[in-house]
Design a protein around this motif. Structure first.
Motif, PDB file in Angstrom:
ATOM      1  N   LEU A 140      -3.239  -2.864  -2.077  1.00  0.00           N
ATOM      2  CA  LEU A 140      -1.831  -2.036  -2.018  1.00  0.00           C
ATOM      3  C   LEU A 140      -0.607  -2.785  -1.348  1.00  0.00           C
ATOM      4  O   LEU A 140       0.332  -2.986  -1.541  1.00  0.00           O
ATOM      5  CB  LEU A 140      -1.813  -0.671  -1.594  1.00  0.00           C
ATOM      6  CG  LEU A 140      -2.758   0.401  -2.645  1.00  0.00           C
ATOM      7  CD1 LEU A 140      -3.064   1.647  -2.195  1.00  0.00           C
ATOM      8  CD2 LEU A 140      -2.012   0.384  -3.969  1.00  0.00           C
ATOM      9  N   LEU A 141      -1.155  -3.595  -0.229  1.00  0.00           N
ATOM     10  CA  LEU A 141      -0.556  -4.621   0.432  1.00  0.00           C
ATOM     11  C   LEU A 141       0.263  -5.340  -0.249  1.00  0.00           C
ATOM     12  O   LEU A 141       1.312  -5.895   0.018  1.00  0.00           O
ATOM     13  CB  LEU A 141      -1.426  -5.245   1.556  1.00  0.00           C
ATOM     14  CG  LEU A 141      -0.946  -6.154   2.627  1.00  0.00           C
ATOM     15  CD1 LEU A 141       0.093  -5.295   3.672  1.00  0.00           C
ATOM     16  CD2 LEU A 141      -1.774  -6.999   3.233  1.00  0.00           C
ATOM     17  N   ILE A 163      -5.659   7.081  -2.716  1.00  0.00           N
ATOM     18  CA  ILE A 163      -4.665   6.908  -1.236  1.00  0.00           C
ATOM     19  C   ILE A 163      -3.421   6.544  -1.719  1.00  0.00           C
ATOM     20  O   ILE A 163      -2.689   7.014  -1.048  1.00  0.00           O
ATOM     21  CB  ILE A 163      -5.540   5.748  -0.507  1.00  0.00           C
ATOM     22  CG1 ILE A 163      -6.894   6.108  -0.078  1.00  0.00           C
ATOM     23  CG2 ILE A 163      -4.679   5.104   0.477  1.00  0.00           C
ATOM     24  CD1 ILE A 163      -7.827   4.956   0.512  1.00  0.00           C
ATOM     25  N   ALA A 164      -3.271   5.576  -2.618  1.00  0.00           N
ATOM     26  CA  ALA A 164      -1.998   5.426  -3.126  1.00  0.00           C
ATOM     27  C   ALA A 164      -0.931   6.743  -3.457  1.00  0.00           C
ATOM     28  O   ALA A 164       0.000   7.089  -2.759  1.00  0.00           O
ATOM     29  CB  ALA A 164      -1.756   4.522  -4.278  1.00  0.00           C
ATOM     30  N   ARG A 165      -1.564   7.525  -4.219  1.00  0.00           N
ATOM     31  CA  ARG A 165      -1.051   8.921  -4.455  1.00  0.00           C
ATOM     32  C   ARG A 165      -0.723   9.887  -3.311  1.00  0.00           C
ATOM     33  O   ARG A 165       0.440  10.172  -2.908  1.00  0.00           O
ATOM     34  CB  ARG A 165      -1.972   9.803  -5.384  1.00  0.00           C
ATOM     35  CG  ARG A 165      -1.918   9.413  -7.044  1.00  0.00           C
ATOM     36  CD  ARG A 165      -2.400  10.468  -7.638  1.00  0.00           C
ATOM     37  NE  ARG A 165      -3.783  10.649  -7.574  1.00  0.00           N
ATOM     38  CZ  ARG A 165      -4.587   9.853  -8.392  1.00  0.00           C
ATOM     39  NH1 ARG A 165      -4.061   9.129  -9.203  1.00  0.00           N
ATOM     40  NH2 ARG A 165      -5.727  10.013  -8.569  1.00  0.00           N
ATOM     41  N   GLU A 177      -0.074   2.707  -8.811  1.00  0.00           N
ATOM     42  CA  GLU A 177      -1.494   3.004  -8.709  1.00  0.00           C
ATOM     43  C   GLU A 177      -2.095   1.927  -9.852  1.00  0.00           C
ATOM     44  O   GLU A 177      -1.756   1.823 -10.892  1.00  0.00           O
ATOM     45  CB  GLU A 177      -1.706   4.274  -9.657  1.00  0.00           C
ATOM     46  CG  GLU A 177      -1.267   5.471  -8.578  1.00  0.00           C
ATOM     47  CD  GLU A 177      -1.636   6.882  -9.383  1.00  0.00           C
ATOM     48  OE1 GLU A 177      -2.432   7.018 -10.119  1.00  0.00           O
ATOM     49  OE2 GLU A 177      -0.739   7.604  -8.954  1.00  0.00           O
ATOM     50  N   PRO A 178      -2.798   0.875  -9.079  1.00  0.00           N
ATOM     51  CA  PRO A 178      -3.424   0.031  -9.811  1.00  0.00           C
ATOM     52  C   PRO A 178      -4.196   0.175 -10.570  1.00  0.00           C
ATOM     53  O   PRO A 178      -5.333   1.136 -10.542  1.00  0.00           O
ATOM     54  CB  PRO A 178      -3.904  -1.074  -8.621  1.00  0.00           C
ATOM     55  CG  PRO A 178      -4.207   0.063  -7.538  1.00  0.00           C
ATOM     56  CD  PRO A 178      -3.294   1.125  -7.650  1.00  0.00           C
ATOM     57  N   GLN A 179      -4.544  -0.609 -11.951  1.00  0.00           N
ATOM     58  CA  GLN A 179      -5.458  -0.236 -12.938  1.00  0.00           C
ATOM     59  C   GLN A 179      -6.476  -1.427 -12.840  1.00  0.00           C
ATOM     60  O   GLN A 179      -6.255  -2.498 -12.609  1.00  0.00           O
ATOM     61  CB  GLN A 179      -4.633  -0.446 -14.288  1.00  0.00           C
ATOM     62  CG  GLN A 179      -3.556   0.613 -14.277  1.00  0.00           C
ATOM     63  CD  GLN A 179      -4.099   1.978 -14.601  1.00  0.00           C
ATOM     64  OE1 GLN A 179      -5.166   2.355 -14.891  1.00  0.00           O
ATOM     65  NE2 GLN A 179      -3.408   2.748 -13.788  1.00  0.00           N
ATOM     66  N   GLU A 307       0.077 -18.143   4.173  1.00  0.00           N
ATOM     67  CA  GLU A 307       1.579 -18.119   4.357  1.00  0.00           C
ATOM     68  C   GLU A 307       2.223 -17.171   3.307  1.00  0.00           C
ATOM     69  O   GLU A 307       3.066 -16.557   3.415  1.00  0.00           O
ATOM     70  CB  GLU A 307       2.086 -19.665   4.668  1.00  0.00           C
ATOM     71  CG  GLU A 307       3.656 -19.478   5.338  1.00  0.00           C
ATOM     72  CD  GLU A 307       3.970 -20.741   5.430  1.00  0.00           C
ATOM     73  OE1 GLU A 307       5.202 -21.130   5.314  1.00  0.00           O
ATOM     74  OE2 GLU A 307       3.362 -21.652   5.918  1.00  0.00           O
ATOM     75  N   LYS A 308       1.907 -17.717   1.945  1.00  0.00           N
ATOM     76  CA  LYS A 308       2.368 -17.036   0.906  1.00  0.00           C
ATOM     77  C   LYS A 308       1.927 -15.568   0.730  1.00  0.00           C
ATOM     78  O   LYS A 308       2.981 -14.747   0.555  1.00  0.00           O
ATOM     79  CB  LYS A 308       1.876 -17.576  -0.483  1.00  0.00           C
ATOM     80  CG  LYS A 308       3.209 -18.535  -0.980  1.00  0.00           C
ATOM     81  CD  LYS A 308       2.547 -19.354  -2.151  1.00  0.00           C
ATOM     82  CE  LYS A 308       1.920 -18.898  -3.383  1.00  0.00           C
ATOM     83  NZ  LYS A 308       1.326 -19.834  -4.109  1.00  0.00           N
ATOM     84  N   ALA A 309       0.716 -15.282   1.128  1.00  0.00           N
ATOM     85  CA  ALA A 309       0.431 -14.095   1.248  1.00  0.00           C
ATOM     86  C   ALA A 309       1.125 -12.951   2.157  1.00  0.00           C
ATOM     87  O   ALA A 309       1.330 -12.137   1.957  1.00  0.00           O
ATOM     88  CB  ALA A 309      -1.456 -13.875   1.288  1.00  0.00           C
ATOM     89  N   ARG A 310       1.194 -13.743   3.445  1.00  0.00           N
ATOM     90  CA  ARG A 310       1.773 -12.944   4.440  1.00  0.00           C
ATOM     91  C   ARG A 310       3.163 -12.674   4.253  1.00  0.00           C
ATOM     92  O   ARG A 310       3.634 -11.487   4.643  1.00  0.00           O
ATOM     93  CB  ARG A 310       1.616 -14.009   5.753  1.00  0.00           C
ATOM     94  CG  ARG A 310       1.087 -13.423   6.937  1.00  0.00           C
ATOM     95  CD  ARG A 310       0.814 -14.501   7.973  1.00  0.00           C
ATOM     96  NE  ARG A 310      -0.329 -14.986   8.179  1.00  0.00           N
ATOM     97  CZ  ARG A 310      -0.531 -16.610   8.334  1.00  0.00           C
ATOM     98  NH1 ARG A 310       0.640 -17.309   8.066  1.00  0.00           N
ATOM     99  NH2 ARG A 310      -1.862 -17.066   8.474  1.00  0.00           N
ATOM    100  N   LYS A 311       3.903 -13.515   3.542  1.00  0.00           N
ATOM    101  CA  LYS A 311       5.315 -13.119   3.340  1.00  0.00           C
ATOM    102  C   LYS A 311       5.384 -11.895   2.618  1.00  0.00           C
ATOM    103  O   LYS A 311       6.172 -10.789   2.945  1.00  0.00           O
ATOM    104  CB  LYS A 311       5.809 -14.162   2.385  1.00  0.00           C
ATOM    105  CG  LYS A 311       6.544 -15.253   3.081  1.00  0.00           C
ATOM    106  CD  LYS A 311       7.693 -15.758   2.332  1.00  0.00           C
ATOM    107  CE  LYS A 311       8.238 -17.035   3.426  1.00  0.00           C
ATOM    108  NZ  LYS A 311       7.602 -18.462   2.773  1.00  0.00           N
ATOM    109  N   VAL A 312       4.407 -11.635   1.423  1.00  0.00           N
ATOM    110  CA  VAL A 312       4.644 -10.295   0.826  1.00  0.00           C
ATOM    111  C   VAL A 312       3.924  -9.328   1.735  1.00  0.00           C
ATOM    112  O   VAL A 312       4.496  -8.078   1.705  1.00  0.00           O
ATOM    113  CB  VAL A 312       3.446 -10.695  -0.428  1.00  0.00           C
ATOM    114  CG1 VAL A 312       3.893  -9.083  -1.332  1.00  0.00           C
ATOM    115  CG2 VAL A 312       4.131 -11.737  -1.500  1.00  0.00           C
ATOM    116  N   ALA A 313       2.865  -9.658   2.438  1.00  0.00           N
ATOM    117  CA  ALA A 313       2.133  -8.474   3.205  1.00  0.00           C
ATOM    118  C   ALA A 313       3.093  -7.937   4.292  1.00  0.00           C
ATOM    119  O   ALA A 313       3.272  -6.680   4.467  1.00  0.00           O
ATOM    120  CB  ALA A 313       1.067  -9.154   3.945  1.00  0.00           C
TER     121      ALA A 313
END
Ligand code: TRP
Ligand code: SF4
Length: 326
Positions: A140-141, A163-165, A177-179, A307-313
């Motif tokens: 979900l991050l 948990i998302a709900r 809600e990921p599939q 670094e790319k991941a952190r930006k989104v996170a």
């Protein structure tokens, strides 16, 4: 490219094997051209069962990334990173921990199964119970919408959705809600005809040499009815034949004929399939050799990925912290 975003991970608990290639990597490679992909080495998750072997964790983490790249994951297309390099995973897990009822975790079938199966591992711990909470944070991050997983991970994905709900209900509609994308359970069994698994010691690792592969394939059990060369065999009960079906598809009719007609012996039959495995793995192993001699390259890939991941996170964490009042 669609707007779907994929996240998946592997735990670095050993060297990757043929089952990981067929069950995950070969599919991940395809998704790279269809969706935005995040692939993560789940070292925090590995720590939860392997905390007694601190020397291996880093090694297997790096080896895992090398195999990923050698077998076709492309850091130009996908974000490839190590979970522990992005601290936001733990922050989000802690926030989810606040709103996840313990009974959701205790009734998780994968948890109950693993407590039974990994008896030698001492995993009756706080962190292991919370394993799916961290996994929900992983997914979900990045607000991933699709998660390629095997059957055994479905309960974890269901918990991620719950948990998302719960979060969306309590605060604001933040998380999709990921599939799951269910990876076809591969028909590939281990050398002893049980599930191929690091803990059974019945695997062929992707990094294995020609000699190692030949030797291992020789140990495979064949149709017990074929004692002598002149005894006809039954390919459909033979694990070696299953390997031919997967790795030597163009020759299966021939293999069936020589087995049922008792014209070729099991030793030669095994050598043939081992040859195919060697050929299959060779090109990637060449790439791997280059990576082995250039450790810097992997470090760079992982630094860029983190670094790319952190930006989104960081964006997600900021949003979430505000909502929960931190
Ligand atoms: N639990 C997964 C496994 O054992 C690994 C994993 C960790 C994972 N985090 C994830 C898989 C997030 C998919 C998405 O295979
Ligand atoms: Fe199995 Fe091949 Fe022997 Fe037949 S010949 S029993 S398929 S190993």
């Amino acid at each position: 490219m669609s707007k779907e975003r994929i996240l998946s991970g592997m735990r670095p608990t050993g060297m990757l094997h043929l089952g990981n290639l067929l069950g995950a990597l070969d599919n991940w490679k395809k998704y790279q051209d269809q969706m935005e992909c995040f692939f993560m080495v789940a070292d925090w998750h590995a720590l939860m069962s392997e905390y007694k072997n601190p020397k291996d964790l880093k090694k297997f983490t790096i080896e895992c990334v090398k195999d990923w790249i050698a077998f076709g994951l492309d850091p130009e297309k996908s974000t490839i990173f190590i979970q522990s390099d992005v601290k936001e995973h733990l922050e989000l897990a802690a926030i989810f921990g606040a709103l996840t009822p313990i009974p959701w975790l205790e009734r998780n079938p994968t948890y109950k199964e693993q407590l039974q199966e990994l008896k030698d591992k001492d995993i009756f711990t706080y962190a292991f119970l919370g394993y799916p909470v961290l996994q929900a944070a992983d997914i979900l991050l990045y607000k991933a919408t699709k998660v390629p997983v095997g059957n055994d991970q479905l309960p974890h994905l269901e918990l991620t959705r719950e948990i998302a709900r719960r979060f969306n209900f309590l605060y604001k509609d933040v998380f999709p809600e990921p599939q799951p994308i269910l990876t076809q359970m591969s028909r590939l069994m281990g050398l002893d005809n049980r599930k191929m698994s690091k803990s059974y010691g019945n695997m062929i690792a992707l990094s294995e040499t020609e000699e190692q592969i030949q030797t291992k394939v020789k140990t495979m059990v064949t149709d017990p009815a074929r004692v002598r060369l002149k005894d006809p065999g039954h390919p459909d009960v033979c694990n070696v034949f299953a390997y031919h079906q997967i790795f030597n598809a163009k020759q299966v009719d021939e293999v069936r004929a020589w087995c049922e007609g008792a014209t070729v012996g099991c030793t030669d039959c095994k050598a043939k399939v081992a040859d195919q495995l060697v050929d299959l793995l060779k090109p990637a192993q060449e790439i791997r050799k280059e990576l082995d001699s250039d450790e810097k390259k992997i470090e760079e890939i992982l630094a860029a990925g983190a670094e790319k991941a952190r930006k989104v996170a960081q964006k997600t964490i900021e949003e979430v912290k505000g909502l929960v009042g931190l």
